[in-house]
Design a protein around this motif. Structure first.
Motif, PDB file in Angstrom:
ATOM      1  N   GLY A  17       0.846  -1.201   0.000  1.00  0.00           N
ATOM      2  CA  GLY A  17       0.000   0.000   0.000  1.00  0.00           C
ATOM      3  C   GLY A  17       0.871   1.237   0.000  1.00  0.00           C
ATOM      4  N   ILE A  56      -9.853  15.887  -2.417  1.00  0.00           N
ATOM      5  CA  ILE A  56     -10.191  15.774  -1.005  1.00  0.00           C
ATOM      6  C   ILE A  56      -9.045  16.243  -0.137  1.00  0.00           C
ATOM      7  CG2 ILE A  56     -10.105  13.321  -1.546  1.00  0.00           C
ATOM      8  CD1 ILE A  56     -11.385  13.077   1.392  1.00  0.00           C
ATOM      9  N   CYS A 168      -0.187  -1.762   4.874  1.00  0.00           N
ATOM     10  CA  CYS A 168      -0.701  -0.379   4.934  1.00  0.00           C
ATOM     11  C   CYS A 168      -1.693  -0.213   3.796  1.00  0.00           C
ATOM     12  CB  CYS A 168       0.430   0.628   4.773  1.00  0.00           C
ATOM     13  SG  CYS A 168       1.708   0.496   6.018  1.00  0.00           S
ATOM     14  N   GLY A 305      -2.043   1.866  10.075  1.00  0.00           N
ATOM     15  CA  GLY A 305      -2.982   2.773   9.403  1.00  0.00           C
ATOM     16  C   GLY A 305      -4.379   2.169   9.361  1.00  0.00           C
ATOM     17  N   GLY A 316     -11.489  13.794  12.797  1.00  0.00           N
ATOM     18  CA  GLY A 316     -10.379  14.265  11.967  1.00  0.00           C
ATOM     19  C   GLY A 316      -9.059  13.654  12.403  1.00  0.00           C
TER      20      GLY A 316
HETATM   21  P1  FAD Z   1      -5.279   4.577   2.428  1.00  0.00           P
HETATM   22  O1  FAD Z   1      -5.077   6.036   2.329  1.00  0.00           O
HETATM   23  O2  FAD Z   1      -6.612   4.008   2.123  1.00  0.00           O
HETATM   24  O3  FAD Z   1      -4.200   3.895   1.481  1.00  0.00           O
HETATM   25  C1  FAD Z   1      -4.199   2.521   1.209  1.00  0.00           C
HETATM   26  C2  FAD Z   1      -3.398   2.283  -0.055  1.00  0.00           C
HETATM   27  O4  FAD Z   1      -3.263   0.885  -0.257  1.00  0.00           O
HETATM   28  C3  FAD Z   1      -4.092   2.840  -1.293  1.00  0.00           C
HETATM   29  O5  FAD Z   1      -3.165   3.589  -2.035  1.00  0.00           O
HETATM   30  C4  FAD Z   1      -4.545   1.610  -2.042  1.00  0.00           C
HETATM   31  O6  FAD Z   1      -4.548   1.765  -3.442  1.00  0.00           O
HETATM   32  C5  FAD Z   1      -3.516   0.582  -1.611  1.00  0.00           C
HETATM   33  N1  FAD Z   1      -3.995  -0.801  -1.662  1.00  0.00           N
HETATM   34  C6  FAD Z   1      -5.208  -1.276  -1.272  1.00  0.00           C
HETATM   35  N2  FAD Z   1      -5.293  -2.589  -1.469  1.00  0.00           N
HETATM   36  C7  FAD Z   1      -4.096  -2.988  -1.992  1.00  0.00           C
HETATM   37  C8  FAD Z   1      -3.576  -4.248  -2.420  1.00  0.00           C
HETATM   38  N3  FAD Z   1      -4.322  -5.351  -2.358  1.00  0.00           N
HETATM   39  N4  FAD Z   1      -2.315  -4.289  -2.893  1.00  0.00           N
HETATM   40  C9  FAD Z   1      -1.558  -3.147  -2.979  1.00  0.00           C
HETATM   41  N5  FAD Z   1      -2.000  -1.931  -2.594  1.00  0.00           N
HETATM   42  C10 FAD Z   1      -3.258  -1.854  -2.107  1.00  0.00           C
HETATM   43  N6  FAD Z   1      -7.949  11.662   8.654  1.00  0.00           N
HETATM   44  C11 FAD Z   1      -7.397  12.738   9.290  1.00  0.00           C
HETATM   45  O7  FAD Z   1      -6.387  12.577   9.991  1.00  0.00           O
HETATM   46  N7  FAD Z   1      -7.934  13.983   9.178  1.00  0.00           N
HETATM   47  C12 FAD Z   1      -9.050  14.224   8.428  1.00  0.00           C
HETATM   48  O8  FAD Z   1      -9.502  15.361   8.338  1.00  0.00           O
HETATM   49  C13 FAD Z   1      -9.679  13.111   7.767  1.00  0.00           C
HETATM   50  N8  FAD Z   1     -10.802  13.296   7.041  1.00  0.00           N
HETATM   51  C14 FAD Z   1     -11.383  12.226   6.417  1.00  0.00           C
HETATM   52  C15 FAD Z   1     -12.567  12.423   5.713  1.00  0.00           C
HETATM   53  C16 FAD Z   1     -13.206  11.373   5.080  1.00  0.00           C
HETATM   54  C17 FAD Z   1     -14.480  11.614   4.336  1.00  0.00           C
HETATM   55  C18 FAD Z   1     -12.630  10.062   5.168  1.00  0.00           C
HETATM   56  C19 FAD Z   1     -13.304   8.903   4.502  1.00  0.00           C
HETATM   57  C20 FAD Z   1     -11.454   9.868   5.873  1.00  0.00           C
HETATM   58  C21 FAD Z   1     -10.819  10.933   6.511  1.00  0.00           C
HETATM   59  N9  FAD Z   1      -9.621  10.757   7.239  1.00  0.00           N
HETATM   60  C22 FAD Z   1      -9.069  11.827   7.893  1.00  0.00           C
HETATM   61  C23 FAD Z   1      -9.001   9.420   7.369  1.00  0.00           C
HETATM   62  C24 FAD Z   1      -7.867   9.186   6.362  1.00  0.00           C
HETATM   63  O9  FAD Z   1      -8.366   9.356   5.064  1.00  0.00           O
HETATM   64  C25 FAD Z   1      -7.316   7.779   6.515  1.00  0.00           C
HETATM   65  O10 FAD Z   1      -7.124   7.453   7.852  1.00  0.00           O
HETATM   66  C26 FAD Z   1      -5.980   7.623   5.770  1.00  0.00           C
HETATM   67  O11 FAD Z   1      -6.148   7.811   4.400  1.00  0.00           O
HETATM   68  C27 FAD Z   1      -5.396   6.234   6.022  1.00  0.00           C
HETATM   69  O12 FAD Z   1      -4.233   6.048   5.274  1.00  0.00           O
HETATM   70  P2  FAD Z   1      -3.775   4.590   4.858  1.00  0.00           P
HETATM   71  O13 FAD Z   1      -2.504   4.788   4.098  1.00  0.00           O
HETATM   72  O14 FAD Z   1      -3.784   3.690   6.028  1.00  0.00           O
HETATM   73  O15 FAD Z   1      -4.910   4.059   3.884  1.00  0.00           O
END
Ligand code: FAD
Ligand code: EGO
Length: 470
Positions: A17, A56, A168, A305, A316
């Motif tokens: 990820g 976003i 992640c 994450g 947030g």
């Molecule tokens: P993600 O950002 O979802 O990234 C996961 C990555 O993994 C993606 O790039 C995806 O393509 C990849 N992936 C998925 N499956 C696979 C696979 N099988 N193989 C390889 N790659 C894969 N948080 C805040 O701190 N402040 C805010 O104001 C806030 N506002 C938000 C508003 C909304 C409407 C939403 C929905 C969420 C908000 N968040 C906010 C939360 C925040 O968006 C997430 O917590 C954050 O994006 C998590 O990051 P991540 O890297 O764990 O997951």
């Protein structure tokens, strides 16, 4: 089978990820000298020609900033963010009231998700011991051997092995699927009845349509809208409401009617035509809360994450919590000399209570806001919070402040908040008792003339009797 090419005698870490947490984590592992490879399903967003229609943005606060600081990215990201020093509460009649977040230096930042992701990927790439792989979708992996299977868009499969797999890959994590098959793995997921929709508020005469340095909030109980500023002078408005309500609105005129009723001040700012069009561009999106434990399998794999803890966005804190995961893992790595067989269980032990606490707090805010929070209540609550903090700065610290502007462990924020509520309730009890005792004392000191009490009582009695009809 392809062995990840060894560039040193350091262990190989596969980060699955390349989203916000994956890209940041790659920097953390690279900085420690590991051989890092990132595997991301999507194409490289830095080269993507089709820029996604929606921009976003997110609120970045202290925990997230501290994590960025660890990899030398804080200044760069801050300089591309917009400070929000206060909330701006929009009442139903269009009145706007600011409520500061705290002291002068206490503000949250509106940052562009895509830009943040790009910057983190570029930062990861500058380490010579890091390789980014795009168009690699993890399909399956073996918890026994650590062998991962990826599929590419041309249908080709590739098998890759690593010493440590860091999941992640977001709220619908493919890495987590192997955890679900194991004994003593706890897992819960909850979809809330609300969906969200993003709407863009364009600039007016080349300027922000509303004051830029605020988190704009329209609290309307079950209907909620927020707006965060972007560098291009637009605002991204996010409308939260039950799917049921989204489905009731089927025509452009119904959209305007709905906004007329709840968010009338936003209509001229978004624009009637834009609003009618944008509302139907994408269906409302779902929000899920995921809790699980443990976060690791043996010395092979760890979740971070959203893959470990998706939280509803009503605090947030989702990204901030995910970024803080990286700091906590780093600290445990330091403590246990990078011995994964000790680091992973310790990471689960220290981090699960905090991630579960923020998941609960975010859900609590959701439930509380949709049930009682309109603009009057929002203003009242935040003014009381600020007043109590002003009167007793050491004793009473608003929960939002602890969560957003400190690195107090999330579960300690909850404990501290419960203790503070006891102090406040005790204070109220003492004041109420004081009033009763003080009142009694005054009555004893200056006893009222008994006749003045008896005569009105007698009059009242007579009137009551007169009302009696035989
Ligand atoms: P993600 O950002 O979802 O990234 C996961 C990555 O993994 C993606 O790039 C995806 O393509 C990849 N992936 C998925 N499956 C696979 C696979 N099988 N193989 C390889 N790659 C894969 N948080 C805040 O701190 N402040 C805010 O104001 C806030 N506002 C938000 C508003 C909304 C409407 C939403 C929905 C969420 C908000 N968040 C906010 C939360 C925040 O968006 C997430 O917590 C954050 O994006 C998590 O990051 P991540 O890297 O764990 O997951
Ligand atoms: C009484 C009054 C009880 C996210 C106010 C609870 C969340 C909750 C979604 C804001 C700020 C960053 C956010 C406050 C409360 C982001 C946030 C808050 C929303 C919605 C959000 C605050 C993106 C809850 N922080 N917050 O205190 O300003 O208070 F309104 Cl719907």
């Amino acid at each position: 089978m392809e062995q990840m090419t060894s560039r040193s005698n350091k262990k190989k870490v596969a980060v699955v990820g390349g989203g916000l947490v994956g890209a940041l984590n790659a920097c953390f592992f690279a900085k420690r000298g590991f051989d890092v490879e990132v595997f991301e399903t999507r194409e490289d967003i830095r080269q993507a020609k089709i820029v996604k229609g929606r921009s976003i943005n997110l609120a970045l606060s202290h925990r997230g900033r501290q994590a960025l600081k660890h990899v030398g990215m804080e200044e760069k990201i801050i300089s591309q963010g917009i400070p929000m020093h206060a909330r701006m509460i929009h009442s139903q009649n269009g009145k706007q009231s600011p409520i500061p977040y705290g002291k002068k230096g206490q503000y949250i930042l509106s940052v562009d998700r895509a830009n943040l992701n790009k910057q983190l990927l570029t930062a990861a790439e500058t380490y010579p011991n890091t390789k980014l792989n795009f168009d690699y979708k993890l399909q399956d992996w073996s918890a026994e051997t650590g062998l991962m299977t990826f599929v590419r868009s041309d249908g080709l499969e590739e098998q890759i092995k690593a010493d440590l797999i860091v999941g992640c890959d977001g709220a619908f994590s493919a890495i987590r699927k192997q955890f679900l098959r194991r004994s003593r793995f706890n897992y819960s997921q909850t979809y809330i009845p609300h969906g969200y929709m993003e709407l863009t508020m364009p600039p007016i005469n080349g300027e922000f349509a509303m004051k830029p340095n605020y988190l704009h909030i329209w609290p309307r109980n079950t209907f909620m809208m927020i707006a965060l500023p972007n560098l291009d002078k637009t605002f991204t408005c996010t409308l939260f409401m039950p799917f049921e309500e989204f489905e009731k609105i089927t025509t452009g005129n119904e959209v305007i009617e709905f906004f007329q009723k709840y968010f009338s001040d936003a209509i001229p700012l978004i624009g009637v035509d834009t609003l009618k069009r944008d509302y139907f561009r994408l269906p409302a999106q779902a929000m899920v809360s995921v809790k699980c434990t443990p976060y690791h399998i043996g010395d092979k794999c760890v979740l971070m994450g959203d893959a470990a803890h998706a939280v509803v966005p009503f605090y947030g804190q989702g990204m901030n919590a995910g970024f803080e995961d990286c700091i906590v893992f780093e600290e445990v790595m330091e403590q246990f000399n990078e011995d994964f067989s000790a680091v992973l269980p310790e990471y689960t032990r220290v981090r699960v209570p905090d991630d579960h606490a923020i998941a609960d707090l975010a859900m609590y805010n959701y439930v509380e806001m949709r049930a009682h929070v309109n603009s009057r209540w929002f203003l009242f609550r935040k003014r009381v919070d600020n007043l109590l903090h002003f009167l007793m700065p050491k004793t009473i610290i608003p929960l939002y402040t602890m969560v957003t502007f400190t690195r107090t462990r999330y579960h300690e924020c909850v404990e501290r908040w419960q203790w503070q509520n006891k102090v406040i309730n005790y204070g109220l009890l003492v004041s109420a008792t004081g009033l009763v005792l003080g009142g009694s004392f005054l009555l004893i000191k200056n006893p009222p003339d008994i006749n003045k009490l008896i005569i009105p009582a007698e009059k009242m009695w007579n009137r009551l009797m007169a009302l009696r009809t035989p």
